[in-house]
Design an enzyme around this catalytic site. Structure first.
Site, mmCIF file in Angstrom:
data_model
loop_
_atom_site.group_PDB
_atom_site.id
_atom_site.type_symbol
_atom_site.label_atom_id
_atom_site.label_comp_id
_atom_site.label_asym_id
_atom_site.label_seq_id
_atom_site.Cartn_x
_atom_site.Cartn_y
_atom_site.Cartn_z
ATOM 1 C CD1 TRP A 105 -2.143 -2.098 2.099
ATOM 2 C CD2 TRP A 105 -2.836 -1.488 0.049
ATOM 3 N NE1 TRP A 105 -3.093 -2.994 1.676
ATOM 4 C CE2 TRP A 105 -3.527 -2.649 0.435
ATOM 5 C CE3 TRP A 105 -3.098 -0.931 -1.194
ATOM 6 C CZ2 TRP A 105 -4.492 -3.254 -0.378
ATOM 7 C CZ3 TRP A 105 -4.048 -1.534 -2.018
ATOM 8 C CH2 TRP A 105 -4.731 -2.678 -1.600
ATOM 9 C CG ASP A 175 -3.102 3.867 4.395
ATOM 10 O OD1 ASP A 175 -4.119 3.692 5.093
ATOM 11 O OD2 ASP A 175 -2.893 3.233 3.342
ATOM 12 C CE LYS A 199 -8.792 -3.049 3.876
ATOM 13 N NZ LYS A 199 -7.575 -2.432 3.393
HETATM 14 C C1 LIG Z 1 -7.088 -1.949 2.149
HETATM 15 C C2 LIG Z 1 -6.055 -0.911 2.242
HETATM 16 C C3 LIG Z 1 -5.919 0.079 1.253
HETATM 17 C C4 LIG Z 1 -6.770 0.109 0.008
HETATM 18 O O1 LIG Z 1 -8.072 0.456 0.309
HETATM 19 P P1 LIG Z 1 -9.185 0.707 -0.830
HETATM 20 O O2 LIG Z 1 -10.347 1.174 -0.032
HETATM 21 O O3 LIG Z 1 -9.414 -0.606 -1.505
HETATM 22 O O4 LIG Z 1 -8.674 1.739 -1.759
HETATM 23 C C5 LIG Z 1 -4.943 1.046 1.447
HETATM 24 N N1 LIG Z 1 -4.162 1.055 2.525
HETATM 25 C C6 LIG Z 1 -4.262 0.116 3.498
HETATM 26 C C7 LIG Z 1 -3.363 0.173 4.679
HETATM 27 C C8 LIG Z 1 -5.216 -0.889 3.374
HETATM 28 O O5 LIG Z 1 -5.309 -1.828 4.335
#
Ligand SMILES: *Cc1c(COP(=O)(O)O)cnc(C)c1O
Length: 364
Positions: A105, A175, A199
């Site tokens: 990511w 993030d 998540k």
């Molecule tokens: C799942 C995830 C993403 C991507 O998320 P989307 O909603 O599919 O764009 C980005 N960063 C992290 C840390 C993630 O766990």
């Protein structure tokens, strides 16, 4: 297996398990939300009833995370992926940013940002398949960097920053998609936090951004799409256009659930207890092995392997038959991964470990 509803223990990395109490409330309020005569799904986002829902959600989130008044809370769309673009578009002034690449990511965010400026990779753990968090206490931070970027919990590899990088005074962007609300954080250490809620917080489709007010700008390049301008959303209290209204309502229910549970200190305690059960077993197992360096381990995502692809497959199948599902590791890593987010009950982890013990005895 939850007897009442025939539910499985869902170890998916996302979209992921939600608290049963939240789903029950959503069910009870589905057809007629608090005497409004309609479902939240059918409601105008400009109505008084909905205004109360989104304002309460924000208030509860602020309380849970102790978010200072000089930070804005935004409920947006587009997934974490859109933040990979919005962050550089909105925060680059000098046109330089430093990225710490600790997984897929972070890497995607790093690649995307290159469309907008000079983006430096100042640290990475790719040399050992992202199985650790590098030492970030004295990095080569660019003197003109507009921000330093991290992915705080690496969902795929199961690592977590337990110490934030020393950004030498630069703005930190994080993030937090897969560790959001899993433990207390000091918001003042960040310029911007973002998290996709699927998540740990709610249904896919909502993106929470917490941004320090002084980072909102009136001088963005004119090509910047209106919808990608944080300030537009901040000035309109996340109601510039139709927000993901139902998803925000569910997030609000999860915030209430967390408050009732005792807040993020309590949540952390429970998450540590759950993770310890699994890690302690992995550390003594003769068949299963954790893939992450001990001091970089995540409380949320726990990858492990047997070292034999056929055995991994057999385990995943056998576990599924026991109601322990979504244990397959990410396609780029293989093996297994148990995501044990906030809403995973401790019984789910206990059941998983008991099953792993039994499987080990039968297969070694
Ligand atoms: C799942 C995830 C993403 C991507 O998320 P989307 O909603 O599919 O764009 C980005 N960063 C992290 C840390 C993630 O766990």
């Amino acid at each position: 297996m939850n007897q009442k509803y025939n539910r499985v223990y869902n170890f998916s990395a996302g979209p992921a398990v939600l608290p049963i109490e939240v789903l029950e409330t959503a069910r009870d309020e589905m057809l007629n939300y608090k005497n409004s005569g309609m479902s939240v799904m059918e409601m105008s986002h400009r109505s008084k009833t909905y205004d109360e829902i989104i304002k309460t959600a924000e208030r509860d989130l602020r309380e849970l995370m102790n978010i200072p008044d000089n930070y804005k809370v935004l409920f947006l769309q587009g997934g974490a992926h859109l933040q990979f673009s919005m962050v550089p578009i909105n925060l680059l002034k000098n046109g330089v940013a430093d990225y710490i690449v600790t997984g897929q990511w972070a890497k995607k965010a790093y690649v995307e940002a290159q469309k907008y400026g000079k983006i430096n990779k100042i640290a990475t753990s790719e040399d050992k398949t992202f199985s650790y968090i590098p030492d970030c206490s004295d990095l080569n931070i660019s003197p003109d960097a507009d921000y330093v970027y991290i992915c705080e919990n690496n969902t795929i590899y199961g690592t977590k920053f337990h110490t934030l990088p020393n950004t030498k005074g630069k703005i930190l962007v994080s993030d937090m998609s897969s560790c959001f609300l899993s433990e207390p954080v000091d918001v003042t250490k960040y310029g911007l936090i973002f998290a996709g809620v699927q998540k740990n917080v709610g249904p896919a489709g909502v993106q929470i951004v917490i941004i320090r007010e002084d980072l909102l700008r009136d001088d963005l390049p004119s090509w910047c799409p209106t919808m990608l301008n944080y300030k537009i959303h901040a000035d309109n209290d996340s109601l510039y256009n139709t927000p993901p209204a139902y998803g925000i309502y569910i997030c609000g229910l999860v915030f209430k659930w967390l408050k009732k549970l005792g807040g993020l200190e309590k949540m952390k305690e429970l998450n540590e207890k759950k993770a310890k059960i699994l890690y302690d077993f992995l550390d003594k197992s003769k068949l299963f092995k954790g893939t992450v360096e001990k001091n970089s381990r995540s409380l949320m995502n726990v990858p492990f392997v047997t070292g034999n692809d056929e055995m991994d497959k057999k385990f995943i199948e056998a576990a599924k038959n026991e109601g322990l599902v979504q244990l397959k590791g990410h396609r780029t890593v293989g093996g297994m991964r148990a995501s044990i987010y906030n809403a995973m009950p401790i019984e789910g982890v206990v059941k998983l470990v008991e099953f792993m013990e039994k499987f080990e005895k039968e297969n070694i």
